[in-house]
Motif scaffolding. Structure first.
Motif, PDB file in Angstrom:
ATOM      1  N   VAL A  59      10.771  36.708  36.126  1.00 20.96           N
ATOM      2  CA  VAL A  59      12.198  36.506  35.862  1.00 20.96           C
ATOM      3  C   VAL A  59      12.391  35.615  34.640  1.00 20.96           C
ATOM      4  O   VAL A  59      13.231  35.901  33.779  1.00 20.96           O
ATOM      5  N   ALA A  60      11.619  34.548  34.532  1.00 17.32           N
ATOM      6  CA  ALA A  60      11.732  33.650  33.377  1.00 17.32           C
ATOM      7  C   ALA A  60      11.391  34.381  32.088  1.00 17.32           C
ATOM      8  O   ALA A  60      12.089  34.238  31.075  1.00 17.32           O
ATOM      9  N   ALA A  61      10.338  35.191  32.108  1.00 19.38           N
ATOM     10  CA  ALA A  61       9.955  35.938  30.905  1.00 19.38           C
ATOM     11  C   ALA A  61      11.027  36.956  30.531  1.00 19.38           C
ATOM     12  O   ALA A  61      11.342  37.134  29.354  1.00 19.38           O
ATOM     13  N   ALA A  62      11.605  37.599  31.523  1.00 24.24           N
ATOM     14  CA  ALA A  62      12.637  38.609  31.263  1.00 24.24           C
ATOM     15  C   ALA A  62      13.926  37.997  30.745  1.00 24.24           C
ATOM     16  O   ALA A  62      14.703  38.672  30.065  1.00 24.24           O
ATOM     17  N   SER A  63      14.157  36.729  31.041  1.00 27.04           N
ATOM     18  CA  SER A  63      15.393  36.072  30.601  1.00 27.04           C
ATOM     19  C   SER A  63      15.390  35.785  29.102  1.00 27.04           C
ATOM     20  O   SER A  63      16.438  35.624  28.504  1.00 27.04           O
TER      21      SER A  63
END
Length: 128
Positions: A59-63
């Motif tokens: 999720v952090a990478a996709a943000s």
């Protein structure tokens, strides 16, 4: 990369705790069973912790936001530093290969997470 580590360790431990306990990390090495009696609850909990960290990493990478990366970096460090510290103090009974493998593997999440908490350098561009 932390997501891959988290999924490898976490899914194995959560889905097949006895196999994880008896044979992790695999390839002829056994790291968990050396440390004490089998506890299915503990192994599954550790597995789901790793899966949770992996999910948060994705999720952090996709943000594509620095604050998301910083938060997951802190989470990995809060988990990984005490985990590494424990294992560094409990290397008796392992072969040289397994000592090196543990130190490298457990240091990897610290090394990968540390840059995520570093201050962001200004790029000179303004974001809308």
């Amino acid at each position: 990369m932390t997501a891959v580590i988290g999924l490898y360790v976490g899914l194995w431990a959560a889905a097949a705790p006895r196999s994880f306990y008896d044979t992790f990390p695999g390839l002829g090495s056994v790291w968990v069973a050396v440390d004490g009696p089998y506890n299915e609850h503990l192994v599954r909990d550790v597995g789901t912790l790793y899966v949770g960290l992996a999910a948060a990493s994705v999720v952090a990478a996709a943000s594509h936001r620095a604050d998301g990366g910083r938060v997951i970096g802190v989470a990995w460090l809060v988990f990984s530093i005490p985990h590494l510290t424990y294992h560094l103090a409990h290397l008796d009974g392992f072969t040289v290969r397994d000592v090196v493998g543990q130190v490298v593997a457990l240091s990897a999440t610290v090394v990968l997470a540390a840059p995520l908490v570093a201050p962001v350098r200004p790029t000179g561009r303004k974001t809308p």
